[in-house]
Design an enzyme around this catalytic site. Structure first.
Site, PDB file in Angstrom:
ATOM      1  N   ASP A 147      37.371  40.858  44.365  1.00  0.00           N
ATOM      2  CA  ASP A 147      38.082  41.746  43.435  1.00  0.00           C
ATOM      3  C   ASP A 147      39.090  40.964  42.573  1.00  0.00           C
ATOM      4  OD1 ASP A 147      38.476  44.192  42.208  1.00  0.00           O
ATOM      5  OD2 ASP A 147      39.585  45.112  43.855  1.00  0.00           O
ATOM      6  N   ASP A 148      40.292  40.780  43.079  1.00  0.00           N
ATOM      7  CA  ASP A 148      41.353  40.063  42.354  1.00  0.00           C
ATOM      8  C   ASP A 148      41.982  39.056  43.311  1.00  0.00           C
ATOM      9  OD1 ASP A 148      41.487  41.835  39.825  1.00  0.00           O
ATOM     10  OD2 ASP A 148      41.626  43.272  41.474  1.00  0.00           O
ATOM     11  N   HIS A 191      33.675  51.358  38.910  1.00  0.00           N
ATOM     12  CA  HIS A 191      34.534  51.547  40.078  1.00  0.00           C
ATOM     13  C   HIS A 191      34.531  53.045  40.383  1.00  0.00           C
ATOM     14  CE1 HIS A 191      35.873  47.534  39.165  1.00  0.00           C
ATOM     15  NE2 HIS A 191      36.860  47.552  40.039  1.00  0.00           N
ATOM     16  N   HIS A 247      37.206  40.375  39.060  1.00  0.00           N
ATOM     17  CA  HIS A 247      37.857  40.484  37.746  1.00  0.00           C
ATOM     18  C   HIS A 247      38.429  39.113  37.422  1.00  0.00           C
ATOM     19  CE1 HIS A 247      37.812  44.968  38.026  1.00  0.00           C
ATOM     20  NE2 HIS A 247      37.850  44.693  39.315  1.00  0.00           N
ATOM     21  N   HIS A 305      31.704  41.378  42.363  1.00  0.00           N
ATOM     22  CA  HIS A 305      32.856  42.205  41.977  1.00  0.00           C
ATOM     23  C   HIS A 305      34.087  41.301  41.936  1.00  0.00           C
ATOM     24  CE1 HIS A 305      35.240  46.215  42.804  1.00  0.00           C
ATOM     25  NE2 HIS A 305      35.919  45.384  42.015  1.00  0.00           N
ATOM     26  N   GLU A 350      37.274  54.361  45.064  1.00  0.00           N
ATOM     27  CA  GLU A 350      38.200  53.338  45.584  1.00  0.00           C
ATOM     28  C   GLU A 350      39.423  54.081  46.133  1.00  0.00           C
ATOM     29  OE1 GLU A 350      39.815  50.752  42.552  1.00  0.00           O
ATOM     30  OE2 GLU A 350      40.748  49.395  44.002  1.00  0.00           O
TER      31      GLU A 350
HETATM   32  N1  ADE Z   1      41.124  46.133  37.774  1.00  0.00           N
HETATM   33  C1  ADE Z   1      41.252  45.015  38.496  1.00  0.00           C
HETATM   34  N2  ADE Z   1      41.097  45.274  39.796  1.00  0.00           N
HETATM   35  C2  ADE Z   1      40.854  46.602  39.906  1.00  0.00           C
HETATM   36  C3  ADE Z   1      40.602  47.469  40.981  1.00  0.00           C
HETATM   37  N3  ADE Z   1      40.563  47.059  42.240  1.00  0.00           N
HETATM   38  N4  ADE Z   1      40.417  48.776  40.716  1.00  0.00           N
HETATM   39  C4  ADE Z   1      40.455  49.204  39.464  1.00  0.00           C
HETATM   40  N5  ADE Z   1      40.695  48.426  38.415  1.00  0.00           N
HETATM   41  C5  ADE Z   1      40.889  47.127  38.624  1.00  0.00           C
HETATM   42 ZN    ZN Z   2      37.621  45.838  40.990  1.00  0.00          ZN
END
Ligand code: ADE
Ligand code: ZN
Length: 332
Positions: free
Chosen positions: A275-276, A194, A16, A14, A197
Site C-alpha cells: 500500500d504505502d 479501493h 501507491h 497494490h 477498506e
Molecule cells: N491512497 C493511498 N493509500 C490509500 C489507501 N490505503 N486507501 C485509500 N486511498 C489511499
Molecule cells: Zn491503497
C-alpha cells in the site's frame, strides 16, 4: 519460513508510488525544491506517522507529496521503490499514482508519468523487473475531475494499463464514478477500485456491479456478508490486501485480529501488498512476516498468497506461467 518468504519471487499489485516516499527523500526534495514541510528532521516526520484512521493518514500523505515537483523527483521516487523490490524479490509490480495530487498544484501529468515510466524502464533493463502503471482517481473529488484526468491519461495510453479509485472512502461510494469507469472500460483500461477498506461491504457490491472492476483493493469488509464471500469465491475475484496498512489505519486493532487468514481459508483470491510502505512500517516482505508471525500461516498459505499475486496480475498468460514456475523452482 522467513527465509522462504524472502526467497520467493513476488508480484505487488497494490502500491501507491507516492506512499513509497521515504522521509529521507522527502527532506532532500523539500530543500531542493524550496517546499515548506512542517518537519525539521527525520525524527519529526516519523513522529507524525501516528494515524487514527484513513483520513488522518491521507492528510499527511498529500502534504508529503508536495515535495515532488520535477520529472527527476518522480524518477528518484520510483527508483527508490524499485531498489526495495530488488531487496524483497518483487519481480513484477503494478504501481498506482494519483495524478490529481500533482496536477492540482501545477505539476503537469506528463512530468509525473514520464518520471515514473522512465524509472520503470530502467528497472526492466537493469533488474528484469516487469511493471504496469494504474492511474487512480481521487474519490473525494468530483466525477467531472476524474473525467478530466482520464482525458489526460489517454494521451499516455501506451504507458497505462488501468484506472483505479482511491482516497477518502467513506461518503464517496463507487456509484459516484460509474460513468467515468464505463468510459475507461470502453477505452480498454483494466479497472480496479479501493472498496471495503473502511466503508462497509455495500461499497464492494457497488464496485463489482456498477464499476465492473477486475480487482478489489483491500476488500477486507467482505467478511461481513456471507453472500458476498460466496460470490467473491465463485468469481475468484482478486482482493489486494495490505496488512500493515490495515493495522496502521486502525481497520483492525492488531495483527491477531486481521482477517486475511479467514479470507484465504474460505477460498478467496487474496494477495499481500504494501500500500504505502514508507508510511506503514515496511515493504512487502515485512507485511508477509507480520501476518506469518501473528496468524500462524503455513507454508502452503504463504505460497498460495504469492501465487495469487501472479495469477491476478495484468500480464499475459505466458509471463504468468513463467513466474509461477519460478515460484515452484524455489520450493523444490
Ligand atoms: N491512497 C493511498 N493509500 C490509500 C489507501 N490505503 N486507501 C485509500 N486511498 C489511499
Ligand atoms: Zn491503497
Amino acid at each position: 519460513m522467513i527465509e522462504l518468504i524472502k526467497a520467493l519471487p513476488k508480484a505487488e499489485l497494490h502500491l501507491h508510488i507516492e506512499g513509497s516516499l521515504e522521509p529521507e527523500l522527502m527532506l532532500r526534495l523539500a530543500k531542493k525544491n524550496n517546499v515548506d514541510i512542517p518537519y525539521k528532521d527525520i525524527e519529526a516526520i516519523r513522529d507524525a506517522y501516528n494515524f487514527t484512521n484513513l483520513q488522518s493518514f491521507l492528510d499527511i500523505y498529500y502534504a508529503g507529496a508536495k515535495v515532488l515537483v520535477t520529472k527527476e523527483d518522480f524518477y528518484d521516487l520510483t527508483w527508490e521503490y524499485i531498489l526495495k523490490c530488488v531487496e524483497d524479490n518483487v519481480v513484477h509490480t503494478e504501481i498506482f499514482f494519483d495524478p490529481q495530487t500533482h496536477t492540482q498544484r501545477g505539476v503537469p501529468f506528463e512530468v509525473v508519468i514520464t518520471g515514473i515510466t522512465q524509472a520503470l524502464s530502467a528497472a526492466k533493463a537493469r533488474y528484469g523487473i516487469t511493471s504496469a502503471v494504474i492511474v487512480c482517481f481521487l474519490r473525494h473529488l468530483s466525477e467531472q475531475e476524474a473525467f478530466e484526468t482520464l482525458e489526460q491519461a489517454l494521451k499516455f495510453k501506451q504507458h497505462i494499463i488501468g484506472v483505479g479509485l482511491d482516497s477518502a472512502e467513506l461518503g464517496n461510494p463507487p456509484s459516484k464514478f460509474k460513468a467515468v469507469f464505463k468510459k475507461a472500460r470502453e477505452e480498454g483500461f483494466k479497472l480496479v477500485a479501493h472498496a471495503g477498506e473502511e466503508a462497509d461491504y455495500s461499497y464492494i457490491y457497488e464496485a463489482l456491479d456498477l464499476l465492473d472492476i477486475d480487482r478489489i483493493d483491500h476488500g477486507v469488509q467482505s467478511i461481513n456478508s456471507d453472500a458476498l464471500m460466496q460470490r467473491l469465491k465463485e468469481e475468484q475475484m482478486p482482493l489486494t490486501v495490505c496488512p500493515n496498512s490495515n493495522i496502521e489505519l486502525k481497520v483492525f486493532d492488531s495483527y491477531e485480529q486481521h482477517n486475511i487468514k479467514q479470507l484465504l481459508d474460505f477460498g478467496l483470491n487474496v494477495s499481500v501488498n504494501s500500500d504505502d510502505p514508507a508510511y506503514f512500517k515496511g515493504y512487502i516482505n515485512q507485511n508477509f512476516i507480520n501476518i506469518y508471525e501473528h496468524l500462524t500461516l503455513s507454508e502452503a498459505d504463504i505460497v498460495t498468497l504469492i501465487k495469487n499475486s501472479f495469477r491476478s496480475a495484468f500480464i499475459d498468460n505466458d509471463l504468468k506461467q513463467q513466474y509461477l514456475r519460478q515460484v515452484d523452482q524455489v520450493l523444490l
